[in-house]
Motif scaffolding. Structure first.
Motif, PDB file in Angstrom:
ATOM      1  N   ILE H 121      38.679  33.899  41.800  1.00 42.63           N
ATOM      2  CA  ILE H 121      39.833  34.176  41.122  1.00 42.63           C
ATOM      3  C   ILE H 121      39.705  33.519  39.549  1.00 42.63           C
ATOM      4  N   VAL H 122      40.422  34.234  38.538  1.00 41.13           N
ATOM      5  CA  VAL H 122      40.368  33.810  37.206  1.00 41.13           C
ATOM      6  C   VAL H 122      41.850  33.577  37.126  1.00 41.13           C
ATOM      7  N   VAL H 123      42.064  32.426  36.550  1.00 41.83           N
ATOM      8  CA  VAL H 123      43.417  32.100  36.106  1.00 41.83           C
ATOM      9  C   VAL H 123      43.635  31.996  34.441  1.00 41.83           C
ATOM     10  N   CYS H 124      44.266  32.677  33.973  1.00 41.88           N
ATOM     11  CA  CYS H 124      44.128  32.472  32.396  1.00 41.88           C
ATOM     12  C   CYS H 124      45.637  32.388  31.848  1.00 41.88           C
ATOM     13  N   THR H 125      45.827  31.490  30.701  1.00 39.09           N
ATOM     14  CA  THR H 125      47.070  31.559  29.984  1.00 39.09           C
ATOM     15  C   THR H 125      47.143  31.938  28.616  1.00 39.09           C
ATOM     16  N   GLY H 126      48.378  32.285  28.311  1.00 38.45           N
ATOM     17  CA  GLY H 126      48.481  32.551  26.798  1.00 38.45           C
ATOM     18  C   GLY H 126      48.344  31.512  25.833  1.00 38.45           C
ATOM     19  N   ALA H 238      51.980  33.861  42.440  1.00 40.03           N
ATOM     20  CA  ALA H 238      50.690  34.645  42.183  1.00 40.03           C
ATOM     21  C   ALA H 238      49.701  34.055  42.704  1.00 40.03           C
ATOM     22  N   GLY H 239      49.474  32.816  42.969  1.00 36.93           N
ATOM     23  CA  GLY H 239      48.207  32.066  43.388  1.00 36.93           C
ATOM     24  C   GLY H 239      48.168  32.744  44.851  1.00 36.93           C
ATOM     25  N   TYR H 240      49.107  32.892  45.506  1.00 37.58           N
ATOM     26  CA  TYR H 240      49.189  33.111  47.068  1.00 37.58           C
ATOM     27  C   TYR H 240      48.468  34.460  47.085  1.00 37.58           C
ATOM     28  N   LEU H 241      49.304  35.417  46.230  1.00 37.93           N
ATOM     29  CA  LEU H 241      48.809  36.807  46.144  1.00 37.93           C
ATOM     30  C   LEU H 241      47.349  37.023  45.964  1.00 37.93           C
ATOM     31  N   ALA H 242      47.099  36.270  44.868  1.00 35.32           N
ATOM     32  CA  ALA H 242      45.531  36.097  44.321  1.00 35.32           C
ATOM     33  C   ALA H 242      44.499  35.895  45.742  1.00 35.32           C
ATOM     34  N   SER H 243      45.044  34.919  46.367  1.00 38.02           N
ATOM     35  CA  SER H 243      44.256  34.596  47.417  1.00 38.02           C
ATOM     36  C   SER H 243      43.957  35.661  48.469  1.00 38.02           C
ATOM     37  N   MET H 244      45.198  36.210  48.928  1.00 36.81           N
ATOM     38  CA  MET H 244      45.374  37.568  49.755  1.00 36.81           C
ATOM     39  C   MET H 244      44.206  38.454  49.240  1.00 36.81           C
ATOM     40  N   ILE H 245      44.437  38.903  47.661  1.00 33.98           N
ATOM     41  CA  ILE H 245      43.447  39.943  47.297  1.00 33.98           C
ATOM     42  C   ILE H 245      42.087  39.728  47.381  1.00 33.98           C
ATOM     43  N   ASN H 246      41.695  38.567  46.882  1.00 34.10           N
ATOM     44  CA  ASN H 246      40.597  37.865  46.706  1.00 34.10           C
ATOM     45  C   ASN H 246      39.669  37.739  48.058  1.00 34.10           C
ATOM     46  N   GLN H 247      40.409  37.598  49.234  1.00 31.33           N
ATOM     47  CA  GLN H 247      39.947  37.362  50.418  1.00 31.33           C
ATOM     48  C   GLN H 247      39.909  38.480  51.394  1.00 31.33           C
ATOM     49  N   MET H 248      40.242  39.662  50.639  1.00 28.05           N
ATOM     50  CA  MET H 248      40.467  40.766  51.281  1.00 28.05           C
ATOM     51  C   MET H 248      38.845  41.099  52.284  1.00 28.05           C
ATOM     52  N   GLU H 249      39.062  41.717  53.441  1.00 31.11           N
ATOM     53  CA  GLU H 249      37.718  41.783  54.019  1.00 31.11           C
ATOM     54  C   GLU H 249      37.219  43.267  53.457  1.00 31.11           C
ATOM     55  N   GLY H 250      36.073  43.542  53.611  1.00 33.82           N
ATOM     56  CA  GLY H 250      35.501  44.964  52.914  1.00 33.82           C
ATOM     57  C   GLY H 250      35.956  45.950  53.970  1.00 33.82           C
ATOM     58  N   LEU H 251      35.950  47.339  53.449  1.00 35.30           N
ATOM     59  CA  LEU H 251      36.233  48.282  54.150  1.00 35.30           C
ATOM     60  C   LEU H 251      35.134  48.272  55.460  1.00 35.30           C
ATOM     61  N   LYS H 252      35.681  48.968  56.542  1.00 36.47           N
ATOM     62  CA  LYS H 252      34.766  49.111  57.755  1.00 36.47           C
ATOM     63  C   LYS H 252      33.836  50.275  57.350  1.00 36.47           C
TER      64      LYS H 252
END
Lengths: 254, 254, 254, 254, 254, 254, 254, 254
Positions: H121-126, H238-252
Motif C-alpha cells: 500500500i502506498v500512502v502519499c500526501t500533498g 482509508a487505511g482500513y479500506l486499503a487493507s481490505m483491497i490489498n488483502q483481497m484473495e485472488g479470483l478462484k
C-alpha cells in the motif's frame, strides 16, 4: 512492457551509430513520457483480459463516437464501452457498427463479444428510481468481465429483501450501493458485509435532497468501515472501481 | 375556560351600567388576546397532569433561573424542567431549591416529585456520542410523565442490537431516533415501526458532517413514512413532541 | 401473529421427524426476517381501518401504476392512494380503473369508496401558491380516513383569517402547516395550538428562498415546541404522519 | 454648500491673475473630490442636530479610540457613539474621557450630553437572547436623538405581549425587528404595522440556525411589504437606518 | 379609524339593551381582529392619497386577476398595481379592463389615472440587464405617487455617469440600488448619499453569482451605513419601501 | 493625455477672459470626471495598438449590437469583439456588418482586420468539454493582438500530452488554464511554469461539481504560487487579463 | 540549461561505448524528470535577481524553519521570505539567524539585505482591519524586489482618499486590492485603472460575510475586466503574483 | 462458521427431544441475528490473520478504553488498534496495558505484537501538514498487517518527487492519496497508477478550503477512474479500506 524495449532499441541505435545522440535526444524530448516506459503507454487504460475499452460519450458527437469505435474495432477491440450516450446518438452509431445499447443507462457496447463473468460484484439500489445509475455500474462491470448480481429496490422500505439476500451479499467480493434521498443503503450494507463497498449517491429525490447532496453527505459520513464514495450519479466510476477490486490478484506467497 | 366568563362579565358590567362602553373598549384593547379567551391564557404552556413546567435555561443567569424556579415552586409547581443549564449554573440553583441535575443532558428538574410513566416512548441513538442529546429527550419525556425506554448505540455497527429489541420498538407509541454522521438510524427505525418517529440529527461527527447538516439532510430525505425532523441537537423539542404524541387521547366514539 | 406459529410448526416438524434439522436450517436461513414473526410480514404498511393503500407514482410508468392498481383492486383494496402522478399518466390509468384524480396535488385515488372522517386535522397554508402541496397533504389524510379542515392563505398577510379560525385550530388533534418563503406560519401556528404541528416547507418563492431552503431552515428553528418538519414539498409525508397522530389510540388505563 | 464658492474663488483667482492656470489645475487635481463640492466635504457623515458622531471601535486599539474621542471632544463633539468596544477597551477609554458604557451592547457614548428624543422608533426582539443586538440598535438610535421604545421577548412564545403593545407599534415611524432562530418576528411585525420595518437577523440559536443564516433567509423572504434587512447582528446599522427614516423631513408643499 | 366606533357601537348596544352580552361576545369572537380596531381593517394595505392598490399576480390566473381588478375598479379604485403578470395574462386582463402594461417589469396598472409625483426617489442599476427589476421598482413607486428618477447602467464601468449625476442623487429622499454580479453599486451609492438606500440584489450574472447570492451577500455586508436589503429580484418590495420612506411625514413640532 | 490640456485650456480661457469663472465652474461640474484628466476619457477601455474594442453582447438585442458595431465601424474601429452573442443574433448582425463569428465560443469579431500576434499566451483545457470557454479566452486574446497556443484536453487523463508540450508552456508569458470537474489542471500547470497562470473554472461536470463550484474552490486553493482565478466560465475575462499581462511593457531602466 | 547537455553526454557515452544502452536506460528511468531538462531542476522556484527565496512557515516548527533558513543562508541566500510564522516561532528563529520580523503580517525576512524597488505595485485595502493581509502582500512584494505603495482604508467610506490618489493608482503596473465584507474595492479599483488587479478577499467581517465568502464571491463577479482573485486572506499569493506581473519583461521586437 | 452448527445443534436438540420446539422458538427469537449464522457473529469485525482489532477511542473515556483493551488482551487479542485517542488518554491507558502510541496520528496499538507486512500500500500526501491524517491511514494499514510505503509532500510543488517514485507507485496494490487545499493529488495519482486509489480530503488549508470542502469536492470530481473518496480527515477509514483491497484473495480458477 515493450516500451522499455523501444527505448533500449533507440539507445542501441545510438550505440551502433544508426542514430546520432542528437536525434535520440530529440526523440526522447518529443515523447517524454510514454516512450520512457513509465507505466502507461496509453493513458486510456487498457483493461485487461476479457475486458472493454472505454469511450466517454458525453462530450463527443455521434459521428466522433462512430469514427473512434470503428477505428478501434478495426484494430481488433471488442466490448468497447461507450458511456453517457443518448438514444439519438446511439441510433447513429448503431448504423455504422454493431452496438448493444442500454437506453436506461445511456450506455452502449460496440462490437460486443464473449466476455468472462469473473468473481462476484453485487449492485444494489435503495429504490427503483436509482436504477439508471445502477445499470450504468452493472453494465460497466459486466462489460469489463465481471459477474454481477443485481439487488434493486432493497432500501429501507424493502430491508427484508436485502436481508433475505444476505447469502448473495456475503459472497460478494465488492458491493456497489446506489441510493438517493437519505443514502442509508450504504451504511446498512456496509454494516452487513465484509468486503469493500463503493457507494454511489444519486440525484434522485426532491426538496432537501439538493441534487444528491443529502445522499452524498450521508454516504461520506457512513459509520461503516470499508465504504468509500464516488461522485453523484457516477455509475460508470463505481462499476469500473468495483471491477478493479473484484479482479485483484491474490497476494503472492513470498 | 373561564376567560370567556371574564369577557362575559365585562359585557354584563356594561349591560348593567357598572362599566361604561368606553371603559370596556379600553379594557378589550389593552389585553387583546388572553382576555378574549383565545385558547391560551398563558403562552407558557401549562403541561397537564403529571407533567412538568418548562424553563429555558440557555439565555438566563443562574440567579434568574433560581428566582423563577423558586417562585414557581411556591405556587406549587413540581417537576419543573430546566433545559440547557450547565453544571456551574446548576450548582448555584441547587443551593436554593431542590434540584435533580443531569450533567450530560445539561438538564435539571426542580422540585422533583412523583410523576407517572405513561404509555411508551423509545429513545434510540446511533452511537454513544449521541447520548447527551438523547438523554435530553428522554429526561424531558420522563419529566413530562411518560414511560421511556432507552436503546443506545444501535446504529449500523450495532444493527443486531436494534433488531434484537424489535419487541420494544414495536410496542412504542412514539420513537425518538437520535443520530449524527449519516443519520441512517431514522430511516432504519422508520422502516421497522408503525408509529410516529421523531428524528433528531446531532452535531456529532467530523469532516463532511458539517455540524449536523449531513444527518439533518439524510433525515429529511428519509424514505420511511411517519418520520419528521426537529432541529440539530434539539433533544428537548423531540422529547416534548414525543410526549404530546404519546399522551394523545383516543378518538371519540361519535 | 401467526408467523410464530409457522416457526413453531416448523420446529415441531423437526421434533416429530417430518423435517430434518438441515431442512429447517435452510428454511430459516431463506426467510430470515418475515418468517420469524418480527413485526412486519409486509413492509408495505397496511394502513388500517378506513384507510388507503399507498402507491408511489413518481418512478413508475402509467402502465405499471395501472397494473398494480388493478391487481390491488382485484384483491379487494379500495381507496388506493397514488402519489406524484401527472395528468398524462392519470388519463391512462383512469382508462383502466375507476380513478378520482386531483390534478393540482398530482394525486389519484383508485377504487374510491366510503371512508370515515375521523378526528380532526387542520391543513393551513401561508399563501395560495402553497396549495398544491397542501392539497397533497389534505387529500392523503382524507384518503386515510381523517376529517380534514383547510385553512388556506392564512400567512402574515392574512393573519386575521388565521386568528378568526382559532376555534377550528384549537380543536385540531394535529395541524399541518404548509408554507414557502419565510415559513413563519409554522412558528405562529405552533405558538397558538397545543397539539403536534407538522411543518411542510414548500419550494414556492424566488430569490433567496433557494428552492425552499429558507422555509426549511426557519421551520427547523421554530421556537415553538411541538413542531417538527418533513422534506420540502412533501405533502404526502405530512398527511401520512398527521393521520398517524390523529388516529392514535388513547393510553390504556393500567 | 460653500465648496462651490471655493472653486469659484479659485477660478476668480485665475481670472484676476492671482493664480496661474497651471496652479489651478494642480489644485483641482490634488483634491479631486471634496473640493469640487460633490456633496460630501467629509465622508465621515456629520450627523445632524442632536445626534452623535460615530466611531467604529472594532478594529481600533483602546488607545486609538481614546485619542480620537479626546480629539473630537476637544472640537466640541458630544454624544460620540463608539461601537463594538469590549469592556476591557472601555475601561481604558473611560479613564481618559467621560464615557457612558453599555457592556451588553458593547457600545459607549463619549462626552454624553443632552440629546433630543424625536419621533418614535420601536425596537422589538423575538427572545431575550437577542437583547445585545437590540440594545446596540436602541442605544444607537437614542444617541442619535430618537425616541425609542423597547418591546423585548415578543416572539412567537410571547405573541400576546406583541399584540398587547399594538398601540405602541402602530404609532411607530420605524420598527426595528431583531430575531434569531426562525426570524418570524419580522414577518409578523411587518404584517401588523404600516411603517418601514428594519429586520436584524441575529446569530442567536444553534443547530440549523447556521450562525444566523436561517433568520437572515427568513427575513429576506418575508412576505410583508415594507421590510428590509441588514447584516446578521448589525444592531448599529439598523439603529442608524431607523434614525434616518424616523428623522425624515416631511414632503415639501410645492 | 371607524372600527373603534363599531366596537363602541356594539358595546353601546349592549349598554342600552339592544344587544345581549352573549351576542356581543359571539360577535367579538367571530371577528377577533379587524373589528377590534387593531390598526388594519384590511390587511391588503390601502395605500394612501395618490397611491395604488396592489394585486399580486404571481399565483393567480388571468381570469382571477381580471375578476379582482374589475371588482376593485367598480369600487372606484384607480392605479391598481398588478405585479409579476406575464404578457400572456396581461393580454387577457387588458381585454376586460383598461390596463397600462410594462412587459419588461411584468407589471400592469389597471384603471390608470392621475397620480402625484411626490418627493424624489432615485432608482439606479449597475448594468443594463438589471433593468427589468429596476423597472419593477420604479413603476411601483410611480404608481404609488412618487417622483422617480432613473439612473441606469451606472455601475463600475459607468462610475463616471454616477458621479456626473451626483446632484440628482444628493437630492433624493431615498435611493433604490439595483445590481447583480458583485453588487458593489449599493456600497458606492451608500457611501455617496445621505438618505436611506434600499439595495436590490438581482439574479443577473453567471457562474459564481449563484443566482444572486453574490450580490445579496455583498449588499448585506455593505460598509456604508443607511443601507438595507430586500430579496433577490424583489423590485416591487424595494419600490414599495422607497415609497413609504419618501412619503414619510415630517416630525411633529411638539 | 490631452484631457489635462483641455482643462488647462479652459482655465486659460478664464485667465484671458474669454470664459467667465461661472461658466468654467459649470463646465467642470458637468463633466466631473473624464474632463479632469483622471485617467480614463472613456471608461470603455480603448485597447491599444493592434487590439479590439469590446462589446458585451449578453444583455443587448441583435439590433442594438448591430447599431453599436456599425457606429463603431464608421468611426474606424476594427476587430470589435462581441461577447456572449448566440448564433441567432450573429445571423442578424452579420447581415449588417462584416462579422467573423465563432459559434462555440458565442463570440464575434466585427470588421475583422489585421492584428498582430504578440508574445505568447497558452490556453490549455482539462477536457474537450471545456473548449467553448477556452475558445472564448483564446479568441479574445487573439482579437486583442496576442499570439495564442492552444493545448486542449491535457488534464489528468492526458497529462503526458501536457508534459510533451513543456517547451511551449515554458515559453509562455501567461497561461490560461481552463478546467471543470476537479480543476486540478491549474495546480499542475502552476507547478510547472514560471509565469502568471489565470485559472478559469468551468461549469462542465455533473453531480458534486455543483455548476463549477468544485473547480472554483480547487483553483482558489491551488498550492502553486502565481495562480489567480476568474469567475466560472469567464473565458473573456481570462483572455482579456492574459492579454494585459502578455503585453506588459518592460521595466524602465532608471 | 545544461541538463540537455547531460543527457546528450549520456547519449554520447552510449555512442562511444563508455556506457551500455542498458545503463543509459536505467539512468534515464531513475531521474525521469529533472534530468531531462524539462524546465525545472528544482521546483522550489528560484526567484530571480534582487528577489527572495520563500519558506512556508505554516506547518513547520521553529526549529525546522531555523535549520532551513540557516542552511539557505550558508549557501548565500539573502532576503529569505518566511510566511505564516507567529511571533513565538519568530523569537526562536531570530535567536539563530538575522531576522526582520513583521508581527502583523506574521512574516519574516531572514538575512535581510539590499533589494531593489522595481516598477510600481499598489496595495490598497478597504478598511484598517484588512491591513494584516495587505501587509503580507506588500512585504512579500518588497522582499521580492518591487516598489510598493500602500493605500490603506480607501474603501467606500474613504472613496475620496482613493480618488485623491488616482495618480499613484494610474502609474501602477499591478494593483493588489485587499478587502473583506462586501469586497467592492476590487470592482471600484478595477474600473479605474488599466493594469492587472489582483483581488484578495479577507475574512474580516461578521454575520453574512461567512468568513470571507461574501468578499470572495463579489470579487469573482467583479464586472471590471482585468481582475482576478486569489484565496481568502492569501496576501502572500497576491504579493507573489503582483511581483511576477510587475517584473514582466517587455515584448521582444521581432 | 460455526454459528450454523449451533443452530443445527439446536434443531438437532429439538429433533432428539432434548429441547422442546417452544424452547427453540424462544432461543431463536432472543438472538435473532447473530445466532442464525448470518455472517457476523460479532459486528465488531474480527480482522483476519496478522491484523488488529479496532477500538474507536473518540467517544470513550480513558478508563473505558483501558478496560476494553485489557479484556481483549486477556482473551488473547494482539495489535489492538485504538483510534482518535489523545495523548492524555494514551498516558492513562499505557499505565495499564502495553501501548505503542503515535501522538501525531492520535492512534495507539495495545499489546503490539508481530504482524505481517503483506502486499503493498502506498500512502502519499500533498503537503507536510497532511501528515497526521496520512499517518492514521498508514499506521492503521500497518497494524492490520500490510506493507506500507510513505510518499509524503509530493503535491504540486513536489511533483517531481512523485514522478521519481513512479516505480513504487506502479507496484502498489492500493494507493491512499491524502490532500487538503485543492486536492489535486488524487487526480494526478489516479491518472498515473492502475490500482484502486482511496482519496482522503483533509481539513488542512484556510480561506476557501472551507474545512476540507474544496478538497472533498475536487476528489469527488476527479476525472481519473478507479478513485473513490472517504470522509474529510478519515485516515482510519482509508487505511482500513486499503487493507481490505490489498488483502483481497485472488479470483478462484473455476
Amino acid at each position: 512492457m515493450d516500451n522499455k524495449h523501444e527505448i533500449l532499441e533507440l539507445l542501441r541505435a545510438v550505440a551502433d551509430g544508426t542514430a546520432t545522440p542528437e536525434d535520440a535526444l530529440l526523440e526522447l524530448k518529443r515523447s517524454p513520457f510514454e516512450d520512457l516506459g513509465y507505466a502507461k503507454v496509453d493513458f486510456h487504460r487498457s483493461v485487461r483480459q476479457g475486458a472493454a475499452e472505454v469511450l466517454y460519450g458525453a462530450s463527443k458527437t455521434a459521428e466522433q463516437i462512430l469514427g473512434i469505435a470503428r477505428a478501434m474495432g478495426e484494430r481488433g477491440c471488442r466490448n468497447i464501452l461507450i458511456t453517457r450516450m443518448d438514444a439519438e446518438k446511439a441510433a447513429i452509431v448503431s448504423a455504422g457498427v454493431e452496438l448493444e445499447y442500454h437506453p436506461e443507462a445511456r450506455l452502449g457496447i460496440a462490437f460486443p463479444g464473449d466476455r468472462p463473468a469473473l468473481g462476484s460484484i453485487v449492485v444494489c439500489t435503495g429504490g427503483t428510481s436509482d436504477m439508471p445509475v445502477a445499470e450504468e455500474a452493472a453494465l460497466t462491470a459486466e462489460a469489463m468481465g465481471n459477474h454481477v448480481t443485481r439487488l434493486y429496490d432493497v432500501g429501507v422500505a424493502g430491508l427484508h429483501r436485502l436481508l433475505s439476500s444476505l447469502d448473495v451479499l456475503m459472497r460478494a467480493r465488492c458491493v456497489v450501493a446506489v441510493a438517493g434521498m437519505e443514502g442509508a443503503l450504504a451504511s446498512v450494507v456496509g454494516g452487513l458485509v465484509d468486503c469493500p463497498v463503493v457507494a454511489v449517491p444519486t440525484s434522485v429525490g426532491y426538496g432537501a435532497s439538493f441534487g444528491g447532496l443529502s445522499a452524498l453527505l450521508a454516504m461520506l459520513n457512513s459509520c461503516a468501515s470499508g465504504c468509500s464514495v464516488v461522485n453523484i450519479d457516477n455509475g460508470f466510476g463505481a462499476g469500473y472501481l468495483a471491477s478493479m477490486i473484484n479482479q485483484m490478484e491474490g497476494l503472492k506467497a513470498d
